[in-house]
Design an enzyme around this catalytic site. Structure first.
Site, PDB file in Angstrom:
ATOM      1  N   TYR A 189      -0.927  -7.801 -11.207  1.00  0.00           N
ATOM      2  CA  TYR A 189       0.036  -7.718 -10.098  1.00  0.00           C
ATOM      3  C   TYR A 189       1.273  -8.565 -10.402  1.00  0.00           C
ATOM      4  O   TYR A 189       2.390  -8.069 -10.447  1.00  0.00           O
ATOM      5  CB  TYR A 189      -0.575  -8.250  -8.792  1.00  0.00           C
ATOM      6  CG  TYR A 189      -1.727  -7.457  -8.218  1.00  0.00           C
ATOM      7  CD1 TYR A 189      -2.987  -7.485  -8.814  1.00  0.00           C
ATOM      8  CD2 TYR A 189      -1.572  -6.704  -7.062  1.00  0.00           C
ATOM      9  CE1 TYR A 189      -4.057  -6.779  -8.270  1.00  0.00           C
ATOM     10  CE2 TYR A 189      -2.645  -5.991  -6.512  1.00  0.00           C
ATOM     11  CZ  TYR A 189      -3.876  -6.039  -7.119  1.00  0.00           C
ATOM     12  OH  TYR A 189      -4.924  -5.338  -6.585  1.00  0.00           O
ATOM     13  N   GLU A 200       0.839  -1.213   0.000  1.00  0.00           N
ATOM     14  CA  GLU A 200       0.000   0.000   0.000  1.00  0.00           C
ATOM     15  C   GLU A 200       0.870   1.258   0.000  1.00  0.00           C
ATOM     16  O   GLU A 200       0.566   2.230  -0.688  1.00  0.00           O
ATOM     17  CB  GLU A 200      -0.962  -0.004   1.191  1.00  0.00           C
ATOM     18  CG  GLU A 200      -1.870  -1.236   1.289  1.00  0.00           C
ATOM     19  CD  GLU A 200      -2.593  -1.607   0.000  1.00  0.00           C
ATOM     20  OE1 GLU A 200      -2.828  -0.725  -0.841  1.00  0.00           O
ATOM     21  OE2 GLU A 200      -2.908  -2.802  -0.180  1.00  0.00           O
TER      22      GLU A 200
HETATM   23 ZN   LIG Z   1      -2.292  -2.553  -5.013  1.00  0.00          ZN
END
Ligand SMILES: [Zn+2]
Length: 429
Positions: A212, A125
């Protein structure tokens, strides 16, 4: 107290009126507000945590390395430009692991493991403060620019904070994720390209692990082709050149060609940009990942059925190691063996959020009924959709499992977030 993706108060006021300031340009998906019985505790002079009073001390302890993470990221990718970096611990009905709202990451309470074993999520994050929040994907077709870069940054921060051994393990785990996802979608499926086409779709439905982990692996290929030192400078300059802008995949490719590949045909052949971005599946030049520590676990995996499980918990200790061990348990494992492993490791009752989620998959698959009450409890207590989907998907593979899944869902759904309810309903049809 009320808090936002902005400069925030640190104390409740008597009027109940709060004002916020965000003087940086941000896209609309990064605007978020939370109101609740929350208190603030500083970790250091620019980081801190907001949580319900009962979780405040625990959270501050769990995230004690937050400041170190920001420093590590700055050293790699240039100054943190947002002022404060705080985290807000949300109730379990929060449907994600984390959301990178500027200045104030929103987090699942599931990361509070009591031993700081799940804080790599914070590195992710935080990484979005550069990739995503500073340089933003222009459309959801370009989401890999946000998530692939951030996964790469997360691994790099993790390497500084947790060391190279953990980083290598993360690399192998991430590769397994990629392989599993490609297998699930099929390696000719256009949704496995980095640049996807979400036209006519709910972008939420188009989001999976591929941007990702495939994005991460693409960046690893470039890193290996040009060398880490050169690639670090390139990424830092890339963030600077596009700060507070939204860009497309094509903008990135032009920047890459102009600033790194520079008509070097041999280098271009080595990287294979078009294969990675516009073709489905896994390109042939993907890097090799090795973790010596996982190799040790692989040899334990080959032998434990012969020599027994006693003492294994002294050899397989970290969350990553346990996850790797659980992921490769034999397909024909018996209930008796599951019970022996559980007696040695206490996964059912003592595991952290990630360990439980991983362990409950073979527990469901191999009918390890001892764990069923704990599985039910786990699935009612969280609304983290990705983790829940993993378990529901395993359950619906058998008719009796599907009945069980529906029973749990009916008990749990009043505590689930609306988006979780919608996603899980889709799986239970
Ligand atoms: Zn992320």
């Amino acid at each position: 107290m009320a808090v936002m993706s902005a400069v925030n108060p640190q104390q409740k006021n008597d009027t109940g009126v709060y004002t916020f300031k965000q003087d940086k340009a941000i896209p609309s998906y990064l605007m978020a507000i939370a109101v609740g019985d929350i208190k603030f505790k500083a970790i250091d002079n620019r980081t801190g945590v907001y949580a319900e009073p009962s979780l405040l001390e625990k959270s501050a302890w769990e995230f004690a390395e937050l400041g170190k993470m920001v420093n590590a990221a700055e050293k790699l990718y240039g100054p943190y430009r947002w002022g404060r970096y705080d985290v807000l611990v949300l109730p379990p009905s929060f449907p994600y692991g984390g959301m990178e709202n500027p200045n104030l990451t929103f987090l699942t309470p599931g990361v509070i493991a009591g031993d700081r074993s799940l804080t790599s999520l914070l590195a992710h994050e935080l990484g979005h403060s550069w990739s995503g929040n500073l340089v933003t994907n222009a459309t959801w077709d370009d989401i890999w620019l946000n998530e692939g870069f951030t996964t790469y940054v997360e691994h790099r921060i993790g390497e500084v904070i947790f060391g190279e051994k953990e980083a290598k393990m993360q690399g192998v785990l991430s590769r397994k994720d990629l392989n599993d996802n490609i297998a699930e979608f099929g390696n000719t499926n256009p949704d496995t390209r980095l640049k996807v086409n979400t036209t006519g779709k709910n972008p939420d439905d188009a989001i999976n692990e591929i941007p990702y982990v495939k994005g991460y692996d693409f960046l690893k290929v470039i890193e290996q082709a040009v060398g880490r030192a050169k690639f670090d400078v390139f990424i830092k300059n890339y963030f600077d050149a596009h700060a507070f802008q939204s860009i497309t995949t094509e903008d990135f490719v032009s920047y890459l060609n102009e600033n790194l590949i520079k008509n070097d045909k041999a280098l271009a052949d080595k990287i294979k940009v078009a294969d990675w971005i516009y073709k489905p599946g896994i390109p042939s030049n993907i890097t090799t990942v090795i973790s010596e520590d996982f190799n040790v676990i692989d040899s334990i995996q080959k032998n434990w059925r012969k020599i027994g499980v006693k003492g294994l918990s002294q050899k397989i200790k970290s969350t990553n190691e346990k996850q790797h061990f659980i992921d490769y348990l034999p397909e024909d494992i018996t209930v008796k063996e599951m019970a022996e492993i559980d007696a040695e490791f206490n996964f059912t009752k003592g595991g952290n959020f990630v360990i439980k989620r991983q362990w409950f998959v073979p527990a469901i698959r191999h009918h390890y009924t001892v764990a069923y009450p704990a599985i039910e409890q786990f699935m009612i207590a969280t609304s983290r959709t990705g983790s829940l989907a993993t378990l529901y998907k395993e359950m619906v593979k058998t008719p009796e499992g599907k009945i069980w899944a529906r029973q749990i869902f009916n008990k749990a759904k009043s505590g689930y977030h609306l988006t979780t309810v919608q996603d899980i309903e889709g799986l239970l049809k």
